[in-house]
Design an enzyme around this catalytic site. Structure first.
Site, PDB file in Angstrom:
ATOM      1  N   GLN A  75      45.168  -6.438  -4.237  1.00 36.24           N
ATOM      2  CA  GLN A  75      44.833  -7.087  -2.972  1.00 36.24           C
ATOM      3  C   GLN A  75      44.619  -8.597  -3.030  1.00 36.24           C
ATOM      4  O   GLN A  75      45.132  -9.330  -2.182  1.00 36.24           O
ATOM      5  CB  GLN A  75      43.581  -6.448  -2.352  1.00 36.24           C
ATOM      6  CG  GLN A  75      43.223  -7.008  -0.986  1.00 36.24           C
ATOM      7  CD  GLN A  75      41.999  -6.381  -0.358  1.00 36.24           C
ATOM      8  OE1 GLN A  75      41.470  -6.889   0.617  1.00 36.24           O
ATOM      9  NE2 GLN A  75      41.525  -5.275  -0.903  1.00 36.24           N
ATOM     10  N   GLU A  92      36.717  -5.558  -5.877  1.00 33.42           N
ATOM     11  CA  GLU A  92      36.113  -6.059  -4.639  1.00 33.42           C
ATOM     12  C   GLU A  92      34.598  -5.988  -4.642  1.00 33.42           C
ATOM     13  O   GLU A  92      33.910  -6.994  -4.476  1.00 33.42           O
ATOM     14  CB  GLU A  92      36.678  -5.261  -3.452  1.00 33.42           C
ATOM     15  CG  GLU A  92      35.957  -5.464  -2.130  1.00 33.42           C
ATOM     16  CD  GLU A  92      36.128  -6.868  -1.581  1.00 33.42           C
ATOM     17  OE1 GLU A  92      35.130  -7.461  -1.134  1.00 33.42           O
ATOM     18  OE2 GLU A  92      37.261  -7.376  -1.605  1.00 33.42           O
ATOM     19  N   ASP A 120      38.194  -9.673  -2.551  1.00 30.01           N
ATOM     20  CA  ASP A 120      39.638  -9.710  -2.779  1.00 30.01           C
ATOM     21  C   ASP A 120      40.342 -10.653  -1.809  1.00 30.01           C
ATOM     22  O   ASP A 120      40.886 -11.681  -2.199  1.00 30.01           O
ATOM     23  CB  ASP A 120      40.229  -8.301  -2.646  1.00 30.01           C
ATOM     24  CG  ASP A 120      40.089  -7.494  -3.928  1.00 30.01           C
ATOM     25  OD1 ASP A 120      40.201  -8.090  -5.009  1.00 30.01           O
ATOM     26  OD2 ASP A 120      39.883  -6.284  -3.852  1.00 30.01           O
ATOM     27  N   GLY A 163      21.087 -17.860  10.811  1.00 27.22           N
ATOM     28  CA  GLY A 163      21.034 -19.244  11.276  1.00 27.22           C
ATOM     29  C   GLY A 163      19.796 -19.487  12.107  1.00 27.22           C
ATOM     30  O   GLY A 163      18.844 -18.711  12.087  1.00 27.22           O
ATOM     31  N   GLY A 164      19.821 -20.547  12.861  1.00 27.13           N
ATOM     32  CA  GLY A 164      18.654 -20.909  13.646  1.00 27.13           C
ATOM     33  C   GLY A 164      18.570 -20.203  14.994  1.00 27.13           C
ATOM     34  O   GLY A 164      17.631 -20.432  15.753  1.00 27.13           O
TER      35      GLY A 164
END
Length: 415
Positions: A17, A139, A168, A247-248
């Site tokens: 892959q 993977e 991959d 995140g924020g």
């Protein structure tokens, strides 16, 4: 219309892959990708996870579009001669062999440079230099070693690998950028160079926000946007954050109408500060707009899970698509949890070429993912994957081999 990589010839020694993801992307952009495979066997994925007996699997077909396949036994002297010729006439060699395999074949970097000083040699490895340099990587190993698994899942459960193939396919995408960059530099220098991407490194690059959080945690001892705050305890490493956004802007996955029977009847909902008033009005909690316990992002932080619980009582009265229609009118960030079945049937994805139907000579029609990168002056076409050795004679003739020479190679078991 010409293609962006017209005239670039890729010698593709990749399999499974990670490497094929890279070379398929280059092929979509117009490069001539010559996939070198073992006669009678080919890429291991041709036979893996088959849904139709004796037919190339979807695993193989969906990673090898727009390529040409040749079979070649490089262990035989005549096979090495053919490979010498290919190296001389190609721009890039891409491989994801085990460490040292290319050297053992007799094609060290120095030897390749003797044959073709302009060649770019691109490699995918599991790890970079260090204690694990010689380890075999797949993977999920890459996801674990790159920091993804330890930060995925819920805090009261084990590490979890993601369904996205960031080890991959993510590494293949990084390598494709490295190859194009090296080709661009070659315009000025006239020289090829080595391009290497380690799977661990690629996964870590995609997990950079978690490395950010590690440093924040070491400095403050707590991360207020994580669902563990304020009632949970933080250790010395970034914890798993469930469905928090990273995140924020606090976000969570909420149930929608029909969740009892549909495992994908959910929506991702973000309580973005600029639209907090609109959120309160939509869910019938207008008093929260001025309530000091809810009016500001700082005040909401210790109450986030309770807030999402209240919002979920509203989303459970709507299907995920009904909720989307309502929330989008107010610019409230959200997104439906789409199953693979829903994605396969989404007409807009067909129209943009993100999902493509392909005709295969032995498989018939199948769906695949098209090029996610759209260029206005180089439209990508998705052509079926090659049958094993389908283009061997064609490629050899382009290398100026006569029919008699090709017959001799076949008789010797070289092709």
């Amino acid at each position: 219309m010409s293609k962006a990589l017209d005239g670039v010839r890729i010698l593709d020694f990749t399999h499974v892959q990670s490497g094929p993801t890279c070379t398929q992307l280059l092929a979509w952009f117009g490069a001539d990708v010559i996939k070198v495979e073992r006669a009678g066997e080919g890429d291991a994925t041709r036979g893996q996870l088959r849904d139709i007996p004796d037919v190339d699997s979807l695993y193989f077909t969906m990673l090898n579009h727009n390529k040409r396949s040749v079979t070649l036994n490089t262990k035989k002297p005549m096979g090495k001669e053919v490979l010498n010729t290919l190296i001389k006439q190609c721009d890039v060699l891409v491989e994801n062999f085990a460490p040292g395999a290319l050297d053992r074949m007799g094609f060290t970097w120095e030897r390749i440079q003797e044959l073709n000083p302009r060649m770019v040699v691109a490699s995918i490895k599991g790890f970079g230099p260090g204690p694990y340099a010689d380890c075999k990587v797949y993977e999920n190993v890459a996801q674990c070693a790159g920091g993804s698994a330890s930060t995925t899942g819920f805090d009261d459960g084990p590490p979890v690998v993601t369904g996205a193939q960031i080890g991959d396919s993510g590494t293949g995408l990084h390598l494709a950028l490295g190859i194009v960059t090296a080709l661009y530099q070659r315009v000025g220098t006239g020289r090829g160079q080595r391009v290497t991407v380690a799977m661990q490194d690629a996964v870590l690059n995609l997990c950079r926000v978690k490395l950010r959080d590690q440093q924040r945690l070491e400095r403050t001892g707590v991360m207020k946007e994580y669902p563990q705050y304020p009632d949970g305890k933080f250790g010395d490493a970034v914890p798993r954050a469930g469905n928090a956004s990273g995140g924020g802007q606090p976000g969570w996955i909420l149930k929608c109408k029909g969740w009892e029977n549909d495992p994908n009847a959910y929506i991702y909902f973000i309580t973005q500060a600029p639209v907090w008033g609109a959120i309160c009005k939509v869910i019938g909690k207008e008093e929260w707009i001025t309530d000091p316990d809810y009016a500001t992002p700082v005040a909401r932080l210790p109450r986030l899970m309770s807030i999402f619980g209240t919002i979920e009582e509203w989303t459970k009265t709507k299907t995920k698509f009904e909720a989307m229609d309502i929330l989008n009118k107010f610019d409230i960030p959200c997104g439906p949890i789409l199953s693979m079945k829903e994605i396969a049937a989404e007409e807009s994805l067909r129209q943009t070429g993100t999902v493509v139907e392909v005709e295969h000579p032995t498989r018939g029609k199948y769906l695949t993912v098209g090029n996610p990168i759209k260029l206005s002056d180089s439209v990508s076409e998705v052509k079926r994957s090659p049958l094993l050795g389908e283009h061997t004679n064609e490629v050899l003739r382009q290398l100026n081999y006569s029919d008699d020479q090709i017959a001799a190679l076949r008789a010797e078991g070289v092709i």
